[in-house]
Design a protein around this motif. Sequence first.
Motif, short mmCIF file in Angstrom:
data_model
loop_
_atom_site.label_atom_id
_atom_site.label_comp_id
_atom_site.label_asym_id
_atom_site.label_seq_id
_atom_site.Cartn_x
_atom_site.Cartn_y
_atom_site.Cartn_z
N GLU A 17 0.82 -1.21 0.00
CA GLU A 17 0.00 0.00 0.00
C GLU A 17 0.86 1.26 0.00
N LEU A 18 1.93 1.24 0.77
CA LEU A 18 2.84 2.40 0.79
C LEU A 18 3.44 2.64 -0.59
N LEU A 19 3.98 1.58 -1.19
CA LEU A 19 4.61 1.72 -2.50
C LEU A 19 3.59 2.14 -3.57
N SER A 20 2.40 1.60 -3.49
CA SER A 20 1.35 1.97 -4.44
C SER A 20 0.98 3.44 -4.31
N ALA A 21 0.74 3.86 -3.09
CA ALA A 21 0.34 5.25 -2.86
C ALA A 21 1.40 6.23 -3.33
N ARG A 22 2.65 5.96 -2.97
CA ARG A 22 3.73 6.88 -3.34
C ARG A 22 3.98 6.86 -4.84
N SER A 23 3.90 5.69 -5.47
CA SER A 23 4.11 5.60 -6.92
C SER A 23 3.05 6.39 -7.67
N ILE A 24 1.82 6.27 -7.24
CA ILE A 24 0.73 6.98 -7.91
C ILE A 24 0.89 8.48 -7.73
N GLU A 25 1.29 8.90 -6.54
CA GLU A 25 1.54 10.33 -6.31
C GLU A 25 2.62 10.85 -7.25
N ILE A 26 3.68 10.06 -7.44
CA ILE A 26 4.78 10.46 -8.32
C ILE A 26 4.30 10.56 -9.76
N LEU A 27 3.55 9.55 -10.23
CA LEU A 27 3.08 9.55 -11.61
C LEU A 27 2.18 10.74 -11.91
N LYS A 28 1.49 11.23 -10.89
CA LYS A 28 0.57 12.35 -11.08
C LYS A 28 1.25 13.71 -10.96
N MET A 29 2.55 13.73 -10.62
CA MET A 29 3.28 14.99 -10.62
C MET A 29 3.37 15.50 -12.06
N PRO A 30 3.00 16.75 -12.33
CA PRO A 30 3.01 17.25 -13.71
C PRO A 30 4.34 17.06 -14.42
N VAL A 31 5.44 17.29 -13.74
CA VAL A 31 6.74 17.17 -14.40
C VAL A 31 7.01 15.72 -14.79
N VAL A 32 6.59 14.76 -13.97
CA VAL A 32 6.79 13.35 -14.28
C VAL A 32 5.86 12.92 -15.40
N ALA A 33 4.59 13.32 -15.32
CA ALA A 33 3.64 12.97 -16.37
C ALA A 33 4.09 13.47 -17.73
#
Length: 318
Positions: free
Chosen positions: A261-277
């Motif tokens: 759950e921790l890895l999932s939550a943090r990964s999704i947060e990262i993917l949704k960062m505009p610069v990463v997207a």
Amino acid sequence: MTPGRPGASVLAGPARAKAASYPERPVKIIVSFAPGGPTDVMARILAAHLGDAIGGTVIVENKPGAGGNIGIGAVAHAQPDGHTLLITSSAYVVNPGLYAKIPYDPYKDFAPIAELGASPNAILVDPRLGVDSIAALIARAKANPDELNYASPGIGTTAHLSGELFKIVGGIQITHVPFSGAGPAIQAILSGTTQVAFTALAPAHPHIESGALKALAITGTHRWFDLSDVPTMVELGYKDFISDTFQGFLAPAKTSPAIVELLSARSIEILKMPVVAEQLRNNGFEVIANGPDGMRKRIDDEVPKWRDIIAKAGIKPV
């Protein structure tokens, strides 16, 4: 956990306590393909942010070979403590139908973390062929059996299987010419060695923009953001013709649900960062950012889908 919505309370209560000491040492993400490919690119973009997000060190290690089976198998049998993880591609769901024996069970050996992103495949023709639509390509192939051939990045890739699916739904025969990657496949059509190619969109994109190649369709769920004149196969009436190369994030089975759950939550947060997207989109990926349930559904849907296509295409397990 609801896919794509980690929320601030994901690690509340007991789950927070269970994950409090994680990570205890560097976290290794195994990539089941060589450096420089799309899976490696996805892993390194994610890893660059994930260490800070979980309060530890995250490294990427490539374990290519056997169509991804070596790397996938290594993580399937790793200690399920959250310190050895896997980022892999659609090979994860294709290989059960392509190989007589694989070193993992796609349903039982992994705990899905996230469905990260995907790249559609493109159906390409040499502009000199004088074909400007999928309907025209099918008509040409029917009128001239065995005249046409198509390049792919290799046997068992989703691009190759897209080509075989196209032959089935179109009721046509065109000869498959496999190459050792998307680059050589694209060079083959550019040089006139083949008239048609099925490849991932990303490496073909600059040649489509320049006019050196014509994209008749892509195999995603909707049109690509900067190729608005290229239809999807679904739009053209082939409702089930969706074929992309996804990137998935998984942990060995029996990994603590709190760590997943921790890895999932943090990964999704990262993917949704505009610069990463934006970085991912510029590398040919569409961000999906689904949690474990989304990744699990992808596995459940696509293992039988590709097994069926492989069987219908007459591709013998290796």
